[in-house]
Scaffold this motif. Structure first.
Motif, PDB file in Angstrom:
ATOM      1  N   MET A   1      -1.997   1.105   0.126  1.00  0.00           N
ATOM      2  CA  MET A   1      -0.746   0.904   0.819  1.00  0.00           C
ATOM      3  C   MET A   1      -0.350  -0.559   0.677  1.00  0.00           C
ATOM      4  O   MET A   1      -1.199  -1.434   0.644  1.00  0.00           O
ATOM      5  CB  MET A   1      -0.884   1.274   2.295  1.00  0.00           C
ATOM      6  N   VAL A   2       0.979  -0.779   0.629  1.00  0.00           N
ATOM      7  CA  VAL A   2       1.404  -2.144   0.381  1.00  0.00           C
ATOM      8  C   VAL A   2       2.838  -2.366   0.863  1.00  0.00           C
ATOM      9  O   VAL A   2       3.649  -1.447   0.900  1.00  0.00           O
ATOM     10  CB  VAL A   2       1.271  -2.485  -1.123  1.00  0.00           C
ATOM     11  N   ALA A  94       3.095  -5.887   9.672  1.00  0.00           N
ATOM     12  CA  ALA A  94       1.817  -6.248   9.057  1.00  0.00           C
ATOM     13  C   ALA A  94       0.818  -5.098   9.198  1.00  0.00           C
ATOM     14  O   ALA A  94       0.127  -4.751   8.236  1.00  0.00           O
ATOM     15  CB  ALA A  94       1.265  -7.528   9.683  1.00  0.00           C
ATOM     16  N   ALA A  95       0.747  -4.501  10.363  1.00  0.00           N
ATOM     17  CA  ALA A  95      -0.169  -3.375  10.572  1.00  0.00           C
ATOM     18  C   ALA A  95       0.237  -2.172   9.735  1.00  0.00           C
ATOM     19  O   ALA A  95      -0.616  -1.519   9.120  1.00  0.00           O
ATOM     20  CB  ALA A  95      -0.213  -3.009  12.065  1.00  0.00           C
ATOM     21  N   SER A  97       1.660  -2.123   6.932  1.00  0.00           N
ATOM     22  CA  SER A  97       1.432  -2.358   5.507  1.00  0.00           C
ATOM     23  C   SER A  97       0.067  -1.842   5.053  1.00  0.00           C
ATOM     24  O   SER A  97      -0.146  -1.649   3.858  1.00  0.00           O
ATOM     25  CB  SER A  97       1.562  -3.852   5.187  1.00  0.00           C
ATOM     26  N   HIS A  98      -0.829  -1.588   5.987  1.00  0.00           N
ATOM     27  CA  HIS A  98      -2.145  -1.043   5.658  1.00  0.00           C
ATOM     28  C   HIS A  98      -2.170   0.483   5.750  1.00  0.00           C
ATOM     29  O   HIS A  98      -3.189   1.100   5.446  1.00  0.00           O
ATOM     30  CB  HIS A  98      -3.211  -1.631   6.593  1.00  0.00           C
ATOM     31  N   GLN A  99      -1.022   1.072   6.155  1.00  0.00           N
ATOM     32  CA  GLN A  99      -0.948   2.517   6.349  1.00  0.00           C
ATOM     33  C   GLN A  99       0.037   3.217   5.418  1.00  0.00           C
ATOM     34  O   GLN A  99      -0.127   4.395   5.139  1.00  0.00           O
ATOM     35  CB  GLN A  99      -0.537   2.827   7.804  1.00  0.00           C
ATOM     36  N   THR A 100       1.062   2.504   4.965  1.00  0.00           N
ATOM     37  CA  THR A 100       2.115   3.134   4.169  1.00  0.00           C
ATOM     38  C   THR A 100       2.814   2.102   3.288  1.00  0.00           C
ATOM     39  O   THR A 100       2.763   0.906   3.574  1.00  0.00           O
ATOM     40  CB  THR A 100       3.142   3.840   5.087  1.00  0.00           C
ATOM     41  N   ASN A 101       3.470   2.580   2.249  1.00  0.00           N
ATOM     42  CA  ASN A 101       4.273   1.708   1.387  1.00  0.00           C
ATOM     43  C   ASN A 101       5.665   1.548   1.972  1.00  0.00           C
ATOM     44  O   ASN A 101       6.283   2.534   2.390  1.00  0.00           O
ATOM     45  CB  ASN A 101       4.405   2.293  -0.007  1.00  0.00           C
ATOM     46  N   GLY A 127      -1.933 -10.987   8.180  1.00  0.00           N
ATOM     47  CA  GLY A 127      -2.855 -10.106   7.466  1.00  0.00           C
ATOM     48  C   GLY A 127      -2.217  -8.923   6.775  1.00  0.00           C
ATOM     49  O   GLY A 127      -2.909  -7.948   6.443  1.00  0.00           O
ATOM     50  N   ALA A 128      -0.910  -8.966   6.524  1.00  0.00           N
ATOM     51  CA  ALA A 128      -0.238  -7.860   5.851  1.00  0.00           C
ATOM     52  C   ALA A 128      -0.761  -7.690   4.425  1.00  0.00           C
ATOM     53  O   ALA A 128      -1.139  -8.665   3.772  1.00  0.00           O
ATOM     54  CB  ALA A 128       1.268  -8.094   5.814  1.00  0.00           C
ATOM     55  N   ALA A 129      -0.764  -6.452   3.960  1.00  0.00           N
ATOM     56  CA  ALA A 129      -1.093  -6.157   2.559  1.00  0.00           C
ATOM     57  C   ALA A 129       0.214  -6.254   1.779  1.00  0.00           C
ATOM     58  O   ALA A 129       1.070  -5.378   1.878  1.00  0.00           O
ATOM     59  CB  ALA A 129      -1.685  -4.748   2.447  1.00  0.00           C
TER      60      ALA A 129
END
Length: 133
Positions: A1-2, A94-95, A97-101, A127-129
């Motif tokens: 996810m990003v 940010a949170a 970004s670790h679960q969905t695009n 901490g976002a991806a």
């Protein structure tokens, strides 16, 4: 996810997901029903856009290419994004970004002289991806 940081109105990546417009105003001359189909945005979220006064600072810095003016804009915009509501919005993105695009963006051609460069930094600090580029 990003999470992607994009220029609104540009072609979407194949797996980009939801596109969020972090701009003060909708695109001119585009019917609301066509925002998504023309690759502007799916959801308008002006809560993460600079205030009108701060946006004017950015526009002035873009025109003059003055580093001091740009830093004044960055400082003021970071201050706006430090308010509780904006800060919570950044934490949520940010949170997510670790679960969905998904993507966030603005209209400016040059990200280096656009509030989205500051958004990129603020989201990274949380901490976002974030996708490269």
């Amino acid at each position: 996810m990003v999470l992607r940081i994009v220029r609104l109105g540009t072609p979407r990546a194949a797996d980009e997901g939801l596109r969020i417009g972090t701009v003060r105003r909708p695109p001119r001359g585009v019917p609301k029903a066509e925002f998504a189909s023309q690759n502007w945005y799916d959801v308008w979220y002006p809560n993460l856009a600079p205030s009108v006064e701060t946006m004017k600072l950015a526009q002035q810095a873009q025109q003059t290419q003055d580093a001091g003016e740009w830093q004044a804009f960055v400082k003021r915009y970071r201050g706006e994004m430090g308010t509780p509501d904006a800060s919570r919005s950044l934490d949520v993105l940010a949170a997510l970004s670790h679960q969905t695009n998904f993507s966030v963006g603005c209209y400016c051609a040059d990200e280096a002289r656009c509030h989205r460069s500051v958004l990129r930094a603020l989201l990274a600090e949380r901490g976002a991806a974030i996708a490269a580029g």
